[in-house]
Design a protein around this motif. Structure first.
Motif, PDB file in Angstrom:
ATOM      1  N   ARG A 155       0.839  -1.200   0.000  1.00  0.00           N
ATOM      2  CA  ARG A 155       0.000   0.000   0.000  1.00  0.00           C
ATOM      3  C   ARG A 155       0.872   1.247   0.000  1.00  0.00           C
ATOM      4  N   ARG A 156       0.274   2.375  -0.367  1.00  0.00           N
ATOM      5  CA  ARG A 156       0.932   3.674  -0.252  1.00  0.00           C
ATOM      6  C   ARG A 156       0.563   4.247   1.119  1.00  0.00           C
ATOM      7  N   VAL A 157       1.563   4.464   1.946  1.00  0.00           N
ATOM      8  CA  VAL A 157       1.323   4.739   3.362  1.00  0.00           C
ATOM      9  C   VAL A 157       1.941   6.089   3.740  1.00  0.00           C
ATOM     10  N   ALA A 158       1.196   6.874   4.514  1.00  0.00           N
ATOM     11  CA  ALA A 158       1.710   8.095   5.127  1.00  0.00           C
ATOM     12  C   ALA A 158       1.933   7.838   6.609  1.00  0.00           C
ATOM     13  N   PHE A 159       2.980   8.458   7.172  1.00  0.00           N
ATOM     14  CA  PHE A 159       3.257   8.358   8.610  1.00  0.00           C
ATOM     15  C   PHE A 159       3.214   9.753   9.204  1.00  0.00           C
ATOM     16  N   ILE A 160       2.405   9.943  10.240  1.00  0.00           N
ATOM     17  CA  ILE A 160       2.283  11.239  10.904  1.00  0.00           C
ATOM     18  C   ILE A 160       2.738  11.118  12.347  1.00  0.00           C
ATOM     19  N   ALA A 161       3.755  11.898  12.693  1.00  0.00           N
ATOM     20  CA  ALA A 161       4.156  12.039  14.092  1.00  0.00           C
ATOM     21  C   ALA A 161       3.340  13.173  14.688  1.00  0.00           C
ATOM     22  N   SER A 162       2.319  12.831  15.457  1.00  0.00           N
ATOM     23  CA  SER A 162       1.455  13.830  16.092  1.00  0.00           C
ATOM     24  C   SER A 162       2.192  14.369  17.303  1.00  0.00           C
ATOM     25  N   ALA A 163       2.516  15.668  17.280  1.00  0.00           N
ATOM     26  CA  ALA A 163       3.491  16.153  18.242  1.00  0.00           C
ATOM     27  C   ALA A 163       3.295  17.627  18.557  1.00  0.00           C
ATOM     28  N   ASP A 164       3.053  17.936  19.825  1.00  0.00           N
ATOM     29  CA  ASP A 164       3.248  19.278  20.336  1.00  0.00           C
ATOM     30  C   ASP A 164       4.529  19.255  21.158  1.00  0.00           C
ATOM     31  N   HIS A 165       5.175  20.385  21.273  1.00  0.00           N
ATOM     32  CA  HIS A 165       6.547  20.405  21.794  1.00  0.00           C
ATOM     33  C   HIS A 165       6.556  20.920  23.232  1.00  0.00           C
ATOM     34  N   GLY A 166       7.446  21.791  23.600  1.00  0.00           N
ATOM     35  CA  GLY A 166       7.492  22.233  24.982  1.00  0.00           C
ATOM     36  C   GLY A 166       6.158  22.794  25.447  1.00  0.00           C
ATOM     37  N   HIS A 167       5.724  22.411  26.650  1.00  0.00           N
ATOM     38  CA  HIS A 167       4.450  22.866  27.213  1.00  0.00           C
ATOM     39  C   HIS A 167       4.642  23.796  28.413  1.00  0.00           C
ATOM     40  N   ALA A 168       5.845  24.366  28.546  1.00  0.00           N
ATOM     41  CA  ALA A 168       6.137  25.225  29.702  1.00  0.00           C
ATOM     42  C   ALA A 168       6.632  26.589  29.238  1.00  0.00           C
ATOM     43  N   HIS A 169       5.961  27.136  28.223  1.00  0.00           N
ATOM     44  CA  HIS A 169       6.364  28.426  27.673  1.00  0.00           C
ATOM     45  C   HIS A 169       5.783  29.614  28.432  1.00  0.00           C
ATOM     46  N   GLN A 170       4.747  29.396  29.234  1.00  0.00           N
ATOM     47  CA  GLN A 170       4.084  30.524  29.893  1.00  0.00           C
ATOM     48  C   GLN A 170       3.853  30.233  31.371  1.00  0.00           C
ATOM     49  N   GLU A 171       4.122  31.241  32.180  1.00  0.00           N
ATOM     50  CA  GLU A 171       3.930  31.100  33.626  1.00  0.00           C
ATOM     51  C   GLU A 171       2.501  30.731  33.971  1.00  0.00           C
ATOM     52  N   GLY A 172       1.535  31.297  33.228  1.00  0.00           N
ATOM     53  CA  GLY A 172       0.138  31.034  33.529  1.00  0.00           C
ATOM     54  C   GLY A 172      -0.412  29.772  32.914  1.00  0.00           C
ATOM     55  N   GLY A 173       0.405  29.003  32.194  1.00  0.00           N
ATOM     56  CA  GLY A 173      -0.064  27.768  31.577  1.00  0.00           C
ATOM     57  C   GLY A 173      -0.213  26.656  32.603  1.00  0.00           C
ATOM     58  N   PRO A 174      -0.827  25.563  32.220  1.00  0.00           N
ATOM     59  CA  PRO A 174      -1.079  24.469  33.182  1.00  0.00           C
ATOM     60  C   PRO A 174       0.183  23.794  33.690  1.00  0.00           C
ATOM     61  N   TYR A 175       1.309  23.954  32.982  1.00  0.00           N
ATOM     62  CA  TYR A 175       2.561  23.330  33.413  1.00  0.00           C
ATOM     63  C   TYR A 175       3.562  24.363  33.917  1.00  0.00           C
ATOM     64  N   GLY A 176       3.134  25.633  34.047  1.00  0.00           N
ATOM     65  CA  GLY A 176       4.038  26.663  34.507  1.00  0.00           C
ATOM     66  C   GLY A 176       5.085  27.009  33.469  1.00  0.00           C
ATOM     67  N   TYR A 177       6.080  27.785  33.907  1.00  0.00           N
ATOM     68  CA  TYR A 177       7.145  28.223  32.993  1.00  0.00           C
ATOM     69  C   TYR A 177       8.461  27.536  33.330  1.00  0.00           C
ATOM     70  N   HIS A 178       9.185  27.130  32.285  1.00  0.00           N
ATOM     71  CA  HIS A 178      10.564  26.669  32.452  1.00  0.00           C
ATOM     72  C   HIS A 178      11.320  27.002  31.179  1.00  0.00           C
ATOM     73  N   PRO A 179      12.526  27.558  31.286  1.00  0.00           N
ATOM     74  CA  PRO A 179      13.280  27.914  30.077  1.00  0.00           C
ATOM     75  C   PRO A 179      13.596  26.720  29.187  1.00  0.00           C
ATOM     76  N   ALA A 180      13.520  25.505  29.735  1.00  0.00           N
ATOM     77  CA  ALA A 180      13.798  24.315  28.917  1.00  0.00           C
ATOM     78  C   ALA A 180      12.806  24.170  27.774  1.00  0.00           C
ATOM     79  N   ALA A 181      11.599  24.724  27.913  1.00  0.00           N
ATOM     80  CA  ALA A 181      10.619  24.606  26.825  1.00  0.00           C
ATOM     81  C   ALA A 181      11.122  25.302  25.571  1.00  0.00           C
ATOM     82  N   ALA A 182      11.583  26.542  25.713  1.00  0.00           N
ATOM     83  CA  ALA A 182      12.123  27.264  24.555  1.00  0.00           C
ATOM     84  C   ALA A 182      13.409  26.616  24.064  1.00  0.00           C
TER      85      ALA A 182
END
Length: 276
Positions: free
Chosen positions: A179-206
């Motif tokens: 078959r002809r197949v596509a592969f998708i890596a479903s991916a969001d990256h750092g989740h600590a970009h904002q102090e007010g976000g659910p995971y807080g802030y950490h410079p490691a995200a950037a």
């Protein structure tokens, strides 16, 4: 259209703001670059004309120390709190799903077949998580005859090398399928970009996101294995494992970084890959 096996691959985000129809009025000016990137991935996906889509998602079943492969006959899901509903139902490509499981076993990787509801997988409908639904909204999920799908889940306890091997095993299964197949890596990256976000802030995200952007931009996915787990954890990223699988599946391919932004607390990147 003589080529079979993997013919297209992508890194695609799965935040709800990637879909215009899922945005509230105050979100419509947010993540415009990402939505344009997703539309571009959709165009490139259509040009590649895959028959089947394999999606690696971090938001489906979590199996301790084992990769998962959905073997239910169909997948169905909707985004929470969105009116009118943003929802999809697609068939599974169960033959390829079982080939992937066999390929994992041949590579010595622990894995499990996963179904839901009905005791007979041939009639079962598994929940479709947002990590699958959002990429499919742009790539194969909304046609009159949606592309059949294989959903694969990473196992965070396994090593980086194991996930690269898993990607190669998926590519081998795709090649054997005819078959002809596509592969998708479903991916969001750092989740600590904002102090007010659910995971807080950490410079490691950037820092993590900058590393990933450079790796994708320079076609050096092999450098993903050098990113430490500590960096991944501090960044609160959920992309590393799926991208390692992408690397294993597409060695020797050429990638194109289409877009990157971190408009809220998490980073979103779109990239397309084609065989060299």
């Amino acid at each position: 259209m003589g080529r079979t096996g993997l013919v297209f691959a992508a890194i695609a985000p799965h935040g709800g703001i990637a879909i215009a129809e899922a945005c509230s009025p105050d979100e419509r000016e947010v993540a415009i670059k990402t939505r344009e990137g997703m539309e571009e991935l959709g165009r490139r996906f259509a040009l590649a004309q895959p028959d089947v889509v394999v999606v690696a998602t971090p938001h489906n079943v979590h199996i301790s120390n084992a990769l998962g492969v959905i073997v239910a006959a169909r997948l169905k899901g909707r985004l929470n709190g969105v009116t009118p509903p943003v929802e999809l139902e697609v068939p599974s490509e169960r033959e390829l799903a079982w080939r992937v499981l066999e390929s994992f076993a041949s590579a010595g990787l622990p894995s499990a077949a996963v179904s839901f509801g009905s005791n007979d997988p041939s009639t079962a409908v598994a929940p479709m998580d947002w990590g699958v639904l959002i990429p499919l909204w742009f790539m194969g999920g909304r046609g009159e005859a949606p592309a059949p799908v294989v959903v694969v889940t990473p196992a965070r306890e396994l090593s980086a090398a194991d996930h690269v091997t898993a990607g190669a095993a998926i590519a081998a299964a795709a090649a054997a399928s005819g078959r002809r197949v596509a592969f998708i890596a479903s991916a969001d990256h750092g989740h600590a970009h904002q102090e007010g976000g659910p995971y807080g802030y950490h410079p490691a995200a950037a820092e993590y996101d900058a590393l990933v952007c450079e790796i994708v931009r320079t076609n050096r996915l092999e450098l993903l294995v050098d990113i430490s787990r500590e960096t991944v954890e501090l960044a609160k990223a959920d992309s590393w494992w799926q991208m390692l699988m992408l690397h294993g599946a597409t060695q020797g391919w050429r990638g194109d970084l289409v877009s990157y932004e971190a408009p809220t607390y998490f980073g979103m990147l779109t990239a397309a890959y084609l065989p060299s």
